[in-house]
Design a protein around this motif. Structure first.
Motif, PDB file in Angstrom:
ATOM      1  N   CYS A   1      26.570 120.803  17.669  1.00  0.00           N
ATOM      2  CA  CYS A   1      27.790 120.009  17.563  1.00  0.00           C
ATOM      3  C   CYS A   1      28.873 120.606  18.464  1.00  0.00           C
ATOM      4  N   ASP A   2      29.432 119.802  19.335  1.00  0.00           N
ATOM      5  CA  ASP A   2      30.506 120.237  20.234  1.00  0.00           C
ATOM      6  C   ASP A   2      31.846 119.975  19.541  1.00  0.00           C
ATOM      7  N   TRP A   3      32.412 121.032  18.938  1.00  0.00           N
ATOM      8  CA  TRP A   3      33.652 120.901  18.168  1.00  0.00           C
ATOM      9  C   TRP A   3      34.798 120.406  19.028  1.00  0.00           C
ATOM     10  N   ASN A   4      34.856 120.863  20.286  1.00  0.00           N
ATOM     11  CA  ASN A   4      35.943 120.433  21.167  1.00  0.00           C
ATOM     12  C   ASN A   4      35.863 118.936  21.436  1.00  0.00           C
ATOM     13  N   GLU A   5      34.651 118.453  21.732  1.00  0.00           N
ATOM     14  CA  GLU A   5      34.491 117.025  21.990  1.00  0.00           C
ATOM     15  C   GLU A   5      34.764 116.204  20.734  1.00  0.00           C
ATOM     16  N   LEU A   6      34.366 116.726  19.586  1.00  0.00           N
ATOM     17  CA  LEU A   6      34.644 116.044  18.324  1.00  0.00           C
ATOM     18  C   LEU A   6      36.158 115.896  18.147  1.00  0.00           C
ATOM     19  N   GLY A   7      36.882 116.985  18.426  1.00  0.00           N
ATOM     20  CA  GLY A   7      38.345 116.945  18.330  1.00  0.00           C
ATOM     21  C   GLY A   7      38.974 116.002  19.335  1.00  0.00           C
ATOM     22  N   GLU A   8      38.426 115.973  20.548  1.00  0.00           N
ATOM     23  CA  GLU A   8      38.933 115.058  21.569  1.00  0.00           C
ATOM     24  C   GLU A   8      38.752 113.603  21.161  1.00  0.00           C
ATOM     25  N   LYS A   9      37.709 113.334  20.395  1.00  0.00           N
ATOM     26  CA  LYS A   9      37.456 111.972  19.904  1.00  0.00           C
ATOM     27  C   LYS A   9      38.240 111.689  18.624  1.00  0.00           C
ATOM     28  N   LYS A  10      39.074 112.644  18.224  1.00  0.00           N
ATOM     29  CA  LYS A  10      39.905 112.522  17.020  1.00  0.00           C
ATOM     30  C   LYS A  10      39.053 112.310  15.773  1.00  0.00           C
ATOM     31  N   LEU A  11      37.984 113.114  15.687  1.00  0.00           N
ATOM     32  CA  LEU A  11      37.089 113.082  14.530  1.00  0.00           C
ATOM     33  C   LEU A  11      37.007 114.471  13.923  1.00  0.00           C
ATOM     34  N   ALA A  12      36.839 114.525  12.609  1.00  0.00           N
ATOM     35  CA  ALA A  12      36.677 115.813  11.928  1.00  0.00           C
ATOM     36  C   ALA A  12      35.909 115.616  10.628  1.00  0.00           C
ATOM     37  N   PRO A  13      34.991 116.547  10.320  1.00  0.00           N
ATOM     38  CA  PRO A  13      34.320 116.469   9.025  1.00  0.00           C
ATOM     39  C   PRO A  13      35.313 116.782   7.903  1.00  0.00           C
ATOM     40  N   VAL A  14      35.186 116.052   6.809  1.00  0.00           N
ATOM     41  CA  VAL A  14      36.038 116.290   5.644  1.00  0.00           C
ATOM     42  C   VAL A  14      35.147 116.468   4.414  1.00  0.00           C
ATOM     43  N   LEU A  15      35.490 117.432   3.607  1.00  0.00           N
ATOM     44  CA  LEU A  15      34.752 117.718   2.381  1.00  0.00           C
ATOM     45  C   LEU A  15      35.246 116.771   1.289  1.00  0.00           C
ATOM     46  N   LEU A  16      34.328 116.005   0.713  1.00  0.00           N
ATOM     47  CA  LEU A  16      34.677 115.040  -0.326  1.00  0.00           C
ATOM     48  C   LEU A  16      34.417 115.588  -1.723  1.00  0.00           C
ATOM     49  N   SER A  17      33.375 116.398  -1.864  1.00  0.00           N
ATOM     50  CA  SER A  17      33.117 117.065  -3.145  1.00  0.00           C
ATOM     51  C   SER A  17      32.208 118.260  -2.911  1.00  0.00           C
ATOM     52  N   THR A  18      32.322 119.216  -3.800  1.00  0.00           N
ATOM     53  CA  THR A  18      31.462 120.397  -3.732  1.00  0.00           C
ATOM     54  C   THR A  18      31.189 120.892  -5.146  1.00  0.00           C
ATOM     55  N   THR A  19      29.937 121.265  -5.364  1.00  0.00           N
ATOM     56  CA  THR A  19      29.520 121.780  -6.667  1.00  0.00           C
ATOM     57  C   THR A  19      28.704 123.049  -6.439  1.00  0.00           C
ATOM     58  N   VAL A  20      29.034 124.095  -7.187  1.00  0.00           N
ATOM     59  CA  VAL A  20      28.272 125.338  -7.122  1.00  0.00           C
ATOM     60  C   VAL A  20      27.570 125.549  -8.452  1.00  0.00           C
ATOM     61  N   ASN A  21      26.277 125.794  -8.385  1.00  0.00           N
ATOM     62  CA  ASN A  21      25.515 126.204  -9.563  1.00  0.00           C
ATOM     63  C   ASN A  21      25.240 127.694  -9.419  1.00  0.00           C
ATOM     64  N   PHE A  22      25.836 128.484 -10.292  1.00  0.00           N
ATOM     65  CA  PHE A  22      25.683 129.931 -10.257  1.00  0.00           C
ATOM     66  C   PHE A  22      24.401 130.306 -10.991  1.00  0.00           C
ATOM     67  N   ARG A  23      23.548 131.085 -10.344  1.00  0.00           N
ATOM     68  CA  ARG A  23      22.247 131.429 -10.937  1.00  0.00           C
ATOM     69  C   ARG A  23      22.124 132.927 -11.226  1.00  0.00           C
ATOM     70  N   ARG A  24      22.445 133.757 -10.245  1.00  0.00           N
ATOM     71  CA  ARG A  24      22.393 135.220 -10.418  1.00  0.00           C
ATOM     72  C   ARG A  24      23.601 135.815  -9.717  1.00  0.00           C
ATOM     73  N   GLU A  25      24.173 136.833 -10.327  1.00  0.00           N
ATOM     74  CA  GLU A  25      25.378 137.428  -9.748  1.00  0.00           C
ATOM     75  C   GLU A  25      25.075 138.143  -8.434  1.00  0.00           C
ATOM     76  N   LEU A  26      26.112 138.219  -7.618  1.00  0.00           N
ATOM     77  CA  LEU A  26      26.082 138.999  -6.386  1.00  0.00           C
ATOM     78  C   LEU A  26      27.087 140.119  -6.537  1.00  0.00           C
ATOM     79  N   ARG A  27      26.695 141.305  -6.063  1.00  0.00           N
ATOM     80  CA  ARG A  27      27.561 142.476  -6.174  1.00  0.00           C
ATOM     81  C   ARG A  27      27.813 143.060  -4.790  1.00  0.00           C
ATOM     82  N   ALA A  28      28.738 143.997  -4.716  1.00  0.00           N
ATOM     83  CA  ALA A  28      29.142 144.599  -3.437  1.00  0.00           C
ATOM     84  C   ALA A  28      27.940 145.107  -2.654  1.00  0.00           C
TER      85      ALA A  28
END
Length: 140
Positions: free
Chosen positions: A42-69
């Motif tokens: 994906c060419d981000w510059n060309e996408l911007g020149e065409k005045k287009l941008a991805p937009v996040l409509l929804s997001t869901t996280v299912n937590f299964r196992r913890e992550l540590r440092a």
């Protein structure tokens, strides 16, 4: 083979319980989505020149196992396009031992920034700026 990017958990991403803060999982998903789009050409510059941008409509996280440092995970990115204005970019965070830590499901659209509306065919619009959907196809 599914697109993947490595991520190392940093100590400042932890909450009071000593594991990754819930909001950081969303950031890991964003890292995978942006890297996946780049890997798919994906060419981000060309996408911007065409005045287009991805937009996040929804997001869901299912937590299964913890992550540590200092743990290492791989974040995948799979794109699923249908016939409508929205599409899915899904991420699975997999620990080094193969355990799934979380799965993230996101629904996105591609916005025409002048009209402030979603484009009718986001896959075609993305392909017009070099996006190769096959790179992020499930099981690719």
């Amino acid at each position: 083979m599914t697109f993947r990017i490595p991520i190392q958990v940093r100590s400042y991403e932890l909450d009071a319980l000593g594991h990754v803060n819930h909001a950081v999982y969303h950031q890991y998903g964003e890292v995978a989505r942006v890297a996946g789009f780049r890997a798919a050409g994906c060419d981000w510059n060309e996408l911007g020149e065409k005045k287009l941008a991805p937009v996040l409509l929804s997001t869901t996280v299912n937590f299964r196992r913890e992550l540590r440092a200092d743990e290492h995970v791989e974040a995948s990115c799979e794109a699923k396009f249908g016939s409508g204005k929205s599409f899915h970019l899904d991420t699975v965070l997999t620990k080094a031992d193969g355990t799934i830590s979380a799965d993230i499901t996101c629904v996105l659209g591609l916005m025409d920034l002048d009209a402030r509306k979603l484009v009718a065919d986001p896959k075609a619009a993305l392909e017009a700026v070099g996006f190769d959907a096959a790179v992020l196809a499930p099981g690719s």
